[in-house]
Scaffold this active site. Structure first.
Site, PDB file in Angstrom:
ATOM      1  CE1 TYR A 151      45.409  34.969  31.217  1.00  0.00           C
ATOM      2  CE2 TYR A 151      45.941  34.790  33.536  1.00  0.00           C
ATOM      3  CZ  TYR A 151      45.273  35.423  32.508  1.00  0.00           C
ATOM      4  OH  TYR A 151      44.463  36.488  32.773  1.00  0.00           O
TER       5      TYR A 151
ATOM      6  CG  HIS B  34      34.667  34.660  33.344  1.00  0.00           C
ATOM      7  ND1 HIS B  34      35.295  35.476  32.416  1.00  0.00           N
ATOM      8  CD2 HIS B  34      35.668  34.100  34.072  1.00  0.00           C
ATOM      9  CE1 HIS B  34      36.609  35.415  32.602  1.00  0.00           C
ATOM     10  NE2 HIS B  34      36.862  34.581  33.580  1.00  0.00           N
ATOM     11  CG  PHE B  35      34.566  28.986  34.212  1.00  0.00           C
ATOM     12  CD1 PHE B  35      34.235  27.762  33.677  1.00  0.00           C
ATOM     13  CD2 PHE B  35      34.234  29.241  35.543  1.00  0.00           C
ATOM     14  CE1 PHE B  35      33.570  26.824  34.428  1.00  0.00           C
ATOM     15  CE2 PHE B  35      33.560  28.309  36.306  1.00  0.00           C
ATOM     16  CZ  PHE B  35      33.230  27.096  35.741  1.00  0.00           C
ATOM     17  CG  HIS B  36      31.190  27.074  30.504  1.00  0.00           C
ATOM     18  ND1 HIS B  36      30.968  27.191  31.857  1.00  0.00           N
ATOM     19  CD2 HIS B  36      31.309  25.742  30.268  1.00  0.00           C
ATOM     20  CE1 HIS B  36      30.940  25.988  32.403  1.00  0.00           C
ATOM     21  NE2 HIS B  36      31.141  25.084  31.464  1.00  0.00           N
TER      22      HIS B  36
ATOM     23  NE  ARG C  55      31.237  28.666  40.572  1.00  0.00           N
ATOM     24  CZ  ARG C  55      32.574  28.727  40.475  1.00  0.00           C
ATOM     25  NH1 ARG C  55      33.235  29.770  40.975  1.00  0.00           N
ATOM     26  NH2 ARG C  55      33.262  27.777  39.903  1.00  0.00           N
ATOM     27  NE  ARG C  56      32.470  25.006  42.313  1.00  0.00           N
ATOM     28  CZ  ARG C  56      33.716  25.091  42.727  1.00  0.00           C
ATOM     29  NH1 ARG C  56      33.991  25.606  43.895  1.00  0.00           N
ATOM     30  NH2 ARG C  56      34.713  24.644  41.995  1.00  0.00           N
TER      31      ARG C  56
ATOM     32  CG  HIS D 238      44.602  34.051  37.659  1.00  0.00           C
ATOM     33  ND1 HIS D 238      43.377  34.176  37.040  1.00  0.00           N
ATOM     34  CD2 HIS D 238      45.476  34.690  36.862  1.00  0.00           C
ATOM     35  CE1 HIS D 238      43.509  34.889  35.945  1.00  0.00           C
ATOM     36  NE2 HIS D 238      44.770  35.210  35.797  1.00  0.00           N
TER      37      HIS D 238
HETATM   38 FE1  HAS Z   1      38.823  34.247  34.492  1.00  0.00          FE
HETATM   39  C1  HAS Z   1      37.182  33.261  37.367  1.00  0.00           C
HETATM   40  C2  HAS Z   1      39.354  37.351  35.821  1.00  0.00           C
HETATM   41  C3  HAS Z   1      40.595  35.177  31.679  1.00  0.00           C
HETATM   42  C4  HAS Z   1      38.980  30.954  33.524  1.00  0.00           C
HETATM   43  N1  HAS Z   1      38.176  32.446  35.276  1.00  0.00           N
HETATM   44  C5  HAS Z   1      37.504  32.270  36.457  1.00  0.00           C
HETATM   45  C6  HAS Z   1      37.221  30.876  36.633  1.00  0.00           C
HETATM   46  C7  HAS Z   1      37.770  30.215  35.555  1.00  0.00           C
HETATM   47  C8  HAS Z   1      38.361  31.219  34.717  1.00  0.00           C
HETATM   48  C9  HAS Z   1      37.771  28.722  35.299  1.00  0.00           C
HETATM   49  O1  HAS Z   1      39.257  38.639  38.576  1.00  0.00           O
HETATM   50  C10 HAS Z   1      36.422  30.266  37.780  1.00  0.00           C
HETATM   51  C11 HAS Z   1      37.255  29.703  38.862  1.00  0.00           C
HETATM   52  C12 HAS Z   1      36.384  29.071  39.906  1.00  0.00           C
HETATM   53  O2  HAS Z   1      35.999  27.905  39.710  1.00  0.00           O
HETATM   54  O3  HAS Z   1      36.025  29.750  40.876  1.00  0.00           O
HETATM   55  N2  HAS Z   1      39.737  35.961  33.855  1.00  0.00           N
HETATM   56  C13 HAS Z   1      39.808  37.109  34.521  1.00  0.00           C
HETATM   57  C14 HAS Z   1      40.477  38.132  33.715  1.00  0.00           C
HETATM   58  C15 HAS Z   1      40.819  37.507  32.537  1.00  0.00           C
HETATM   59  C16 HAS Z   1      40.369  36.142  32.646  1.00  0.00           C
HETATM   60  C17 HAS Z   1      40.765  39.546  34.078  1.00  0.00           C
HETATM   61  N3  HAS Z   1      39.614  33.254  32.917  1.00  0.00           N
HETATM   62  C18 HAS Z   1      40.330  33.820  31.881  1.00  0.00           C
HETATM   63  C19 HAS Z   1      40.782  32.794  30.975  1.00  0.00           C
HETATM   64  C20 HAS Z   1      40.327  31.596  31.498  1.00  0.00           C
HETATM   65  C21 HAS Z   1      39.599  31.920  32.710  1.00  0.00           C
HETATM   66  C22 HAS Z   1      41.611  33.043  29.736  1.00  0.00           C
HETATM   67  C23 HAS Z   1      40.480  30.201  31.020  1.00  0.00           C
HETATM   68  C24 HAS Z   1      41.174  29.828  29.995  1.00  0.00           C
HETATM   69  N4  HAS Z   1      38.331  35.125  36.242  1.00  0.00           N
HETATM   70  C25 HAS Z   1      38.702  36.384  36.604  1.00  0.00           C
HETATM   71  C26 HAS Z   1      38.291  36.622  38.009  1.00  0.00           C
HETATM   72  C27 HAS Z   1      37.667  35.454  38.452  1.00  0.00           C
HETATM   73  C28 HAS Z   1      37.721  34.545  37.316  1.00  0.00           C
HETATM   74  C29 HAS Z   1      38.478  37.819  38.810  1.00  0.00           C
HETATM   75  C30 HAS Z   1      37.064  35.190  39.836  1.00  0.00           C
HETATM   76  C31 HAS Z   1      35.604  35.382  39.820  1.00  0.00           C
HETATM   77  C32 HAS Z   1      34.987  34.991  41.134  1.00  0.00           C
HETATM   78  O4  HAS Z   1      34.482  35.882  41.836  1.00  0.00           O
HETATM   79  O5  HAS Z   1      34.962  33.807  41.492  1.00  0.00           O
HETATM   80  C33 HAS Z   1      41.596  38.140  31.389  1.00  0.00           C
HETATM   81  O6  HAS Z   1      42.802  37.459  31.204  1.00  0.00           O
HETATM   82  C34 HAS Z   1      40.835  38.202  30.110  1.00  0.00           C
HETATM   83  C35 HAS Z   1      41.611  38.864  29.008  1.00  0.00           C
HETATM   84  C36 HAS Z   1      40.937  38.681  27.693  1.00  0.00           C
HETATM   85  C37 HAS Z   1      40.791  39.603  26.761  1.00  0.00           C
HETATM   86  C38 HAS Z   1      40.119  39.263  25.457  1.00  0.00           C
HETATM   87  C39 HAS Z   1      41.068  39.328  24.295  1.00  0.00           C
HETATM   88  C40 HAS Z   1      40.416  38.823  23.057  1.00  0.00           C
HETATM   89  C41 HAS Z   1      41.033  38.139  22.090  1.00  0.00           C
HETATM   90  C42 HAS Z   1      40.252  37.680  20.902  1.00  0.00           C
HETATM   91  C43 HAS Z   1      40.369  38.665  19.782  1.00  0.00           C
HETATM   92  C44 HAS Z   1      39.404  38.366  18.745  1.00  0.00           C
HETATM   93  C45 HAS Z   1      39.684  38.296  17.454  1.00  0.00           C
HETATM   94  C46 HAS Z   1      38.555  37.886  16.606  1.00  0.00           C
HETATM   95  C47 HAS Z   1      41.035  38.536  16.876  1.00  0.00           C
HETATM   96  C48 HAS Z   1      41.291  40.992  26.921  1.00  0.00           C
HETATM   97  C49 HAS Z   1      42.492  37.827  22.157  1.00  0.00           C
HETATM   98  C50 HAS Z   1      38.631  38.308  15.200  1.00  0.00           C
HETATM   99  C51 HAS Z   1      37.808  37.396  14.403  1.00  0.00           C
HETATM  100  C52 HAS Z   1      37.075  37.760  13.349  1.00  0.00           C
HETATM  101  C53 HAS Z   1      36.319  36.782  12.586  1.00  0.00           C
HETATM  102  C54 HAS Z   1      37.003  39.157  12.935  1.00  0.00           C
HETATM  103 CU    CU Z   2      41.730  34.159  37.859  1.00  0.00          CU
END
Ligand code: HAS
Ligand code: CU
Length: 561
Positions: A240, A387-389, A450-451, A236
């Site tokens: 990050y 999600h992860f893409h 998936r997979r 996990h």
């Molecule tokens: Fe995830 C599965 C939960 C973030 C990558 N995640 C995955 C897998 C990958 C991955 C690769 O709880 C699959 C693994 C596998 O092969 O089985 N993930 C989360 C949660 C977050 C999260 C709670 N994941 C990421 C990030 C990744 C990533 C970052 C890669 C870099 N994920 C999971 C969970 C699984 C999971 C379960 C397991 C699922 C399963 O059942 O297999 C959080 O950290 C997300 C927080 C993000 C936010 C968004 C903030 C937005 C921002 C942008 C602001 C926009 C602006 C735009 C400023 C709160 C900062 C303004 C622009 C203008 C033009 C106005």
């Molecule tokens: Cu995770």
């Protein structure tokens, strides 16, 4: 607002331009190129994966490819591991060197580059010869050739050496600047890789003590549940390790590119320290459906996962405020009128703005994954790659591409070739990604696995049809988008006009300057926060290991693809 903007502090120690010696710049460049080479291989496999969902099988056109799983392993390892860490190995040390206006240790740069290349060669050998079709998660009892595991260990060692280089550079600077607070850019770059170092220890244990001896045949059997748990212990936090270098750019460089400032020095440091504390003790959210782990332990990780959501929420508000400042400085008026006024014509900025927008959806889907009960609906369906893409495949990959649009010119001394092609690449990739993710997400909700090689699956649910087509169309556009990125980078290196490159990195200034005393200065005590992080990890993982150990060596290795 105007008077605040006047009183601001650079995120680097010394604003006068600083350049590393050419030998060091060359090593950083080549580290980046290793990542791009991996990504080139990775995107061909990505295209094949996406088309396979649409029922189109192009795997036969790949020389040496024997199975779908071989291609999927190549795709995951090349894009998610080699590309990301090659970038971070070059970008973070460069940020520390620039923040402190200090050279890096050249021997360590060589060592980090050498181990990265060696690791890569071993992994490529294993994957190309179909000796490691275990996917990037390396789940036992699927077994790979030893070169695969040893190769990945070398890649991890290269990241440790990059961290050591940053730490030594910081120590040297500290000795010459006693009592001076470390500049923001150095702090967040170092904390990013300190978090990763801590996070990488479980996978090092998994590979060195379990999978490598087993792949050599020194032990006959292994423990699938324990090795899987060690994998996600690191796995996990690894997300990050990919994301934080992107956040370094969003916080410390993007505001300048957008014409704004960073909101607060202390808040930014706090966000990175929160990631150091909360990224690691959350791995069970990948194992909600695994038997053999008590529900209570999973619940603790679920709560902590909601905790690690917060620093990203702060980031969303903080970075948005910087952008708003920039848009208004460019004449934007009204509630949203600042958005079109942002310098969208700068390919480096536009890639990162688009990355942020897609990350909003990546974040929301993450929250659903993290929910104990909703995870049951989406786990092991294409929802998860959806999600992860939108996280690693966009927030991270597009930011790394955006950074490359100034970093490659900065490191080569050549002007960026084809600004319009770069802009087209950004938009084509993003539109493709959103179509692709929409397909995966909706079909995932209908239960599409998936997979799985759907192009040859004997079963097919008609409800998946639209999702499958969107996945294929979106994936093809993503491929075109990245191919254009390569054209831009290759032409810049090869044909870029010499001497017209940026002379400095686009470092920003902070509106609320660094604290001189009080709690915020304690955010610099990285050693102390590492101890707090370890305590949290012990609380989150200790009970599981106490109840589970010693290992159950129950399973022989299988090579089935
Ligand atoms: Fe995830 C599965 C939960 C973030 C990558 N995640 C995955 C897998 C990958 C991955 C690769 O709880 C699959 C693994 C596998 O092969 O089985 N993930 C989360 C949660 C977050 C999260 C709670 N994941 C990421 C990030 C990744 C990533 C970052 C890669 C870099 N994920 C999971 C969970 C699984 C999971 C379960 C397991 C699922 C399963 O059942 O297999 C959080 O950290 C997300 C927080 C993000 C936010 C968004 C903030 C937005 C921002 C942008 C602001 C926009 C602006 C735009 C400023 C709160 C900062 C303004 C622009 C203008 C033009 C106005
Ligand atoms: Cu995770």
């Amino acid at each position: 607002m105007a008077e605040h903007i006047a009183a601001s502090t650079p995120v680097v120690a010394d604003p006068t331009p600083f350049t590393l010696p050419e030998t060091q710049r060359r090593l950083l460049r080549w580290t980046l190129y290793v990542g791009y080479a991996a990504l080139t291989a990775g995107i061909f496999h990505g295209l094949a994966q996406a088309l396979s969902y649409a029922g189109i099988d192009i795997l036969g056109y790949f020389p040496a490819l024997r199975s779908y799983y071989q291609g999927l392993t190549a795709h995951g390892v090349a894009n998610a591991i080699i590309f990301t860490f090659s970038f971070a190995n070059a970008f973070l040390p460069l940020m520390v060197a620039r923040a402190l206006s200090r050279r890096l240790d050249e021997r360590l740069l060589w060592a980090s580059f050498g181990t990265l290349v060696l690791g890569n060669l071993l992994v490529i050998y294993a994957v190309v010869t179909n000796k490691a079709s275990v996917l990037y998660t390396s789940y036992a009892p699927l077994q790979a050739h030893w070169t695969y595991y040893v190769g990945l260990v070398f890649v991890v060692i290269s990241t440790w050496l990059a961290l050591l280089n940053m730490l030594l550079t910081w120590r040297g600077w500290k000795r010459e600047n006693p009592g001076v607070r470390m500049p923001l850019l150095a702090h967040i770059s170092i904390v990013s890789y300190v978090m990763w170092f801590l996070a990488s220890l479980p996978i090092a244990v998994e590979f060195l003590f379990f999978l490598i001896p087993w792949s050599f045949g020194w032990v006959e059997r292994t423990d699938p549940l324990l090795t899987r748990t060690l994998f996600w212990f690191t796995g996990h936090a690894i997300v990050y390790a990919w994301l934080l270098p992107a956040y370094v750019s969003w916080y410390a460089l993007v505001p300048r590119q957008a014409g704004g400032k960073i909101v607060s020095d202390s808040l930014t440091r706090l966000v990175f320290i929160l990631f150091l504390l909360l990224s690691i003790p959350t791995g069970f959210h990948h194992q909600y459906t695994d038997p053999g782990i008590h529900e209570g332990f999973k619940f603790v990780h679920a709560i902590l996962t909601f905790g690690v959501f917060f620093p990203s929420l702060i980031t969303a508000f903080s970075v948005m405020a910087s952008l708003e400042m920039g848009g208004r400085a460019h004449g934007g008026r009204g509630l949203l009128g600042w958005i079109p006024k942002l310098p969208w014509g700068d390919p480096s900025l536009s890639a990162q703005l688009l990355a942020m927008i897609t990350f909003v959806f990546g974040g929301i889907t993450g929250l659903i994954n993290a929910s104990f009960t909703m995870n049951q609906v989406v786990h092991n369906t294409t929802w998860v790659p959806g999600h992860f893409h939108m996280t690693v495949g966009s927030a991270v990959a597009m930011t790394f591409m955006g950074v490359a649009y100034w970093m490659v010119p900065y490191l080569t001394g050549k002007k960026l070739w084809g600004r319009k092609v770069a802009l087209a690449s950004n938009w084509i990739y993003t539109i493709g990604l959103l179509i692709f993710a929409r397909g995966m997400i909706s079909a995932g909700l209908e239960g599409m696995p998936r997979r799985t090689f759907l192009a040859q699956a004997p079963y097919m649910d008609p409800d998946w049809l639209v999702g499958r087509i969107l996945t294929g169309v979106g994936g093809t556009l993503m491929f075109v988008g990245i191919a254009l990125f390569f054209v831009v980078i290759a032409m810049t290196v090869w044909k870029g006009k010499a001497g017209e490159a940026p002379k400095d990195i686009p470092w920003s200034e902070t509106l609320i300057e660094p604290a001189k005393n009080g709690w915020a200065t304690r955010l610099d005590r990285i050693g102390f926060w590492v101890i707090v992080a370890i305590i949290l990890i012990v609380i989150a993982y200790g009970p599981f290991f106490l109840s589970y150990l010693p290992p159950n060596y129950v399973s022989p290795g299988f090579r089935i693809f």
